[in-house]
Scaffold this motif. Structure first.
Motif, PDB file in Angstrom:
ATOM      1  N   ILE A 285     -32.869  21.039 -55.931  1.00  0.00           N
ATOM      2  CA  ILE A 285     -33.956  21.693 -55.221  1.00  0.00           C
ATOM      3  C   ILE A 285     -33.438  23.090 -54.901  1.00  0.00           C
ATOM      4  N   GLY A 286     -33.826  24.044 -55.736  1.00  0.00           N
ATOM      5  CA  GLY A 286     -33.227  25.373 -55.706  1.00  0.00           C
ATOM      6  C   GLY A 286     -33.588  26.190 -54.488  1.00  0.00           C
ATOM      7  N   GLU A 287     -34.676  25.829 -53.818  1.00  0.00           N
ATOM      8  CA  GLU A 287     -35.053  26.443 -52.545  1.00  0.00           C
ATOM      9  C   GLU A 287     -35.683  25.357 -51.690  1.00  0.00           C
ATOM     10  N   TYR A 288     -35.349  25.351 -50.403  1.00  0.00           N
ATOM     11  CA  TYR A 288     -36.069  24.496 -49.464  1.00  0.00           C
ATOM     12  C   TYR A 288     -36.084  25.165 -48.102  1.00  0.00           C
ATOM     13  N   GLY A 289     -37.039  24.769 -47.312  1.00  0.00           N
ATOM     14  CA  GLY A 289     -37.203  25.322 -45.970  1.00  0.00           C
ATOM     15  C   GLY A 289     -38.624  25.091 -45.517  1.00  0.00           C
ATOM     16  N   LEU A 290     -39.136  25.976 -44.689  1.00  0.00           N
ATOM     17  CA  LEU A 290     -40.523  25.941 -44.234  1.00  0.00           C
ATOM     18  C   LEU A 290     -41.120  27.326 -44.446  1.00  0.00           C
ATOM     19  N   LEU A 291     -42.328  27.369 -44.975  1.00  0.00           N
ATOM     20  CA  LEU A 291     -42.944  28.651 -45.313  1.00  0.00           C
ATOM     21  C   LEU A 291     -43.175  29.521 -44.086  1.00  0.00           C
ATOM     22  N   GLY A 292     -43.413  28.894 -42.943  1.00  0.00           N
ATOM     23  CA  GLY A 292     -43.617  29.653 -41.720  1.00  0.00           C
ATOM     24  C   GLY A 292     -42.411  30.467 -41.308  1.00  0.00           C
ATOM     25  N   PHE A 293     -41.229  30.125 -41.829  1.00  0.00           N
ATOM     26  CA  PHE A 293     -40.022  30.875 -41.507  1.00  0.00           C
ATOM     27  C   PHE A 293     -40.117  32.331 -41.970  1.00  0.00           C
ATOM     28  N   ASP A 294     -40.970  32.605 -42.966  1.00  0.00           N
ATOM     29  CA  ASP A 294     -41.084  33.978 -43.450  1.00  0.00           C
ATOM     30  C   ASP A 294     -41.640  34.904 -42.382  1.00  0.00           C
ATOM     31  N   ARG A 295     -42.348  34.343 -41.398  1.00  0.00           N
ATOM     32  CA  ARG A 295     -42.855  35.169 -40.295  1.00  0.00           C
ATOM     33  C   ARG A 295     -41.961  35.031 -39.073  1.00  0.00           C
ATOM     34  N   SER A 296     -41.648  33.796 -38.725  1.00  0.00           N
ATOM     35  CA  SER A 296     -40.799  33.540 -37.564  1.00  0.00           C
ATOM     36  C   SER A 296     -40.358  32.093 -37.622  1.00  0.00           C
ATOM     37  N   THR A 297     -39.080  31.841 -37.315  1.00  0.00           N
ATOM     38  CA  THR A 297     -38.631  30.452 -37.296  1.00  0.00           C
ATOM     39  C   THR A 297     -39.245  29.694 -36.124  1.00  0.00           C
ATOM     40  N   GLY A 298     -39.948  30.406 -35.224  1.00  0.00           N
ATOM     41  CA  GLY A 298     -40.647  29.756 -34.119  1.00  0.00           C
ATOM     42  C   GLY A 298     -42.056  29.340 -34.456  1.00  0.00           C
ATOM     43  N   THR A 299     -42.501  29.597 -35.675  1.00  0.00           N
ATOM     44  CA  THR A 299     -43.840  29.173 -36.089  1.00  0.00           C
ATOM     45  C   THR A 299     -43.979  27.666 -35.978  1.00  0.00           C
ATOM     46  N   ILE A 300     -42.900  26.961 -36.276  1.00  0.00           N
ATOM     47  CA  ILE A 300     -42.869  25.508 -36.143  1.00  0.00           C
ATOM     48  C   ILE A 300     -42.056  25.180 -34.891  1.00  0.00           C
ATOM     49  N   GLU A 301     -42.584  24.331 -34.038  1.00  0.00           N
ATOM     50  CA  GLU A 301     -41.902  23.969 -32.796  1.00  0.00           C
ATOM     51  C   GLU A 301     -40.524  23.375 -33.113  1.00  0.00           C
ATOM     52  N   GLN A 302     -39.546  23.684 -32.269  1.00  0.00           N
ATOM     53  CA  GLN A 302     -38.147  23.374 -32.568  1.00  0.00           C
ATOM     54  C   GLN A 302     -37.906  21.903 -32.883  1.00  0.00           C
TER      55      GLN A 302
END
Length: 554
Positions: A285-302
């Motif tokens: 899986i060459g990339e993983y994460g959450l797309l909301g991180f592109d704006r702020s890692t706080g987009t998704i509740e901790q």
């Protein structure tokens, strides 16, 4: 022995073949073993893939050997170096790569190999810049793609076998062509070019993506057919994973890592395992994460974020898939070599080895205006054993401070009275739920009252709702017209996208509504907003746009 004499001796010994530098370490003999040795991996994102003049044009510092050593010291065994080539190419028909740009990439790749890392390089944003025009410019695209890989293959012909080549990032094509056939043609050309270049490229590991690097079954099957046709034991399949989309960007009510989001993840890993891993074809899986991180890692509740990464790591382990964290500079501070969110890194690192216990939430709210009573939360044991509840280093007392029955943990009112102290708003204490393995779960005990909002005026490019959060935190927002239809962008859902259409500012005491939101709001049509908070409280508000002017009423 003085340092300069030790160095001379080492050079002499290497010259006699008795000692090899770290960059000369042999890779495992099979693709499956090599991919296993690459776990876990990290992306040097927004650097060589930047479309500006050089590697710093998207805001990241120039890469140093110290950074690569630091990445290794953080526990990573492989590094993906995305590369966008278009701005470094000469004119057709040769498409000569700028020698300085190629030499700089070789330098960084060499450093990474010398640090003992596996390294993957690719063709990155070129995929949407010009490769996607292949349906209407077939020959021109194929010629440019061939020129790039011919030069890159020659430049790295004799590099360590721990260097891996990835054909193209997130392949996509404009309308009008047979996407599967076009990707198979590119893949076959890439395979031929690299193998025909000889040297270590004859058996170098090659990474091949699905269309869009999607894990949908139709795309997995297409790639499986291409891999079978190439009949090469040194091939690796790759997909990307950014989670269930509503959760990944916090839209459509997907602000929790709920059963739907979890099942989407489980299904992805099962499809990848059944299509490739079970047939002896390794997967990265060459990339993983959450797309909301592109704006702020706080987009998704901790807490919801941590539950996502905990399960992701476990699924990667049990399905024998290697993963490479996407980091465009938002996770690891590349100058200080520290993590911007240490709790997130702790969870990710722990998931490489074992499971961790979590809970239904990391937020425990008690209304300041209500009497303090026992509070019960549900634990997600994830196969671990609960060992205790702590305040700092102090173990709280089972029975008098808390009780547990199965997955139900109850904090007693006496404990909460001590923790809440003067009942002022906000986090009053952070407890630690400990398990017999993995990382502890942090539980923030908050005092709150229902937030209040005030009337306001502004413009479509600068409107905020004055908000007394009163210790609460905003989870999501809905927007509807008087007839019940949905207002704002993505009008197929009432729930708007966090950070793109609205964003809280707890310090300023405001909720901002963005220009993107008002761009798709009907003029003179009142919109009812419902702010949904993590405590469960809801607050309504009305905004009306009149040209560029906005009026808001509580």
């Amino acid at each position: 022995m003085p340092g300069r004499f030790r160095s001379l001796l080492a050079v002499l010994i290497m010259g006699l073949g008795l000692l090899q530098p770290s960059g000369a370490q042999a890779a495992p003999k099979t693709a499956t073993a090599a991919v296993a040795a690459m776990q876990p991996g990290w992306n040097l994102g927004n650097t060589f893939d930047a479309t500006g003049a050089d590697e710093t044009s998207w805001g990241n510092p120039r890469v140093t050997r110290e950074l690569l050593a630091g990445v290794r010291d953080q526990g990573f065994r492989s590094i993906r170096i995305p590369v966008t080539w278009s701005q470094h190419l000469g004119a057709a028909p040769d498409f000569t790569i700028d020698p300085a740009a190629l030499a700089r990439l070789q330098e960084v790749v060499g450093w990474a190999l010398d640090e003992g890392l596996y390294v993957m390089i690719n063709v990155h944003h070129d995929s949407w810049q010009w490769i996607n025009t292949m349906p209407v410019a077939h020959d021109a695209v194929l010629a440019e793609y061939t020129a790039i890989w011919t030069q890159v293959a020659a430049a790295f012909r004799d590099a360590s076998p721990r260097l891996i080549l990835e054909s193209v990032n997130e392949p996509q094509f404009a309308a009008g062509g047979d996407d599967a056939a076009l990707l198979a043609e590119l893949t076959t050309a890439f395979h031929r070019i690299v193998r025909d270049s000889g040297g270590r490229n004859a058996t170098r590991l090659l990474v091949l993506p699905t269309l869009h690097t999607s894990a949908d079954q139709v795309y997995l099957d297409q790639l499986a057919g291409t891999v079978t046709a190439l009949h090469d034991p040194f091939l690796i399949a790759t997909v990307h994973y950014y989670g269930y989309w509503p959760f990944s960007v916090n839209i459509a009510g997907g602000y929790r890592f709920d059963a739907t989001a979890q099942q989407e993840m489980l299904g992805t890993f099962q499809r990848v395992r059944d299509t490739f891993v079970a047939r002896g074809i390794p997967v990265i899986i060459g990339e993983y994460g959450l797309l909301g991180f592109d704006r702020s890692t706080g987009t998704i509740e901790q807490g919801e974020k941590l539950k996502f990464f905990e399960l992701f790591g476990q699924q990667a382990r049990v399905n024998q898939v290697t993963t490479m964290l996407w980091d465009n500079g938002q996770h690891l501070d590349r100058s200080a070599l520290t993590w911007r969110d240490p709790a997130l890194y702790d969870q990710i690192r722990s998931s490489w080895r074992t499971r961790s216990g979590t809970a239904e939430s990391d937020l425990l709210f008690t209304a300041r205006s209500a009497p303090i009573a026992d509070k019960t939360i549900t634990l997600n044991l994830n196969g671990t054993g609960f060992t205790g509840l702590y305040q700092g280093r102090t173990a709280l007392r089972r029975g008098s401070d808390y009780t547990r029955s199965g997955d139900q943990l109850t904090l007693r009112s006496g404990l909460l009275k001590r923790l809440l102290k003067d009942r002022s708003y906000g986090v009053k204490s952070t407890l630690s739920l400990r398990f017999d393995r993995g990382v502890p779960w942090r539980l923030h005990v908050l005092s709150y009252d229902t937030p209040t909002v005030s009337d306001s005026t502004g413009t479509t490019t600068g409107f905020t709702v004055p908000t007394a959060f009163n210790g609460d935190r905003l989870a999501t927002m809905t927007a509807t017209y008087a007839d019940g239809s949905y207002a704002g962008p993505q009008n197929w859902t009432a729930y708007k996208e966090y950070d793109r259409t609205f964003a809280p500012d707890y310090t300023a005491g405001t909720i901002a509504l963005t220009a993107d939101f008002f761009a798709e709001v009907t003029d003179a049509a009142p919109v009812t907003l419902t702010f949904i908070f993590w405590s469960g409280a809801t607050v309504t508000y009305q905004v009306t746009r009149a040209g560029s002017t906005v009026t808001g009423t509580a």
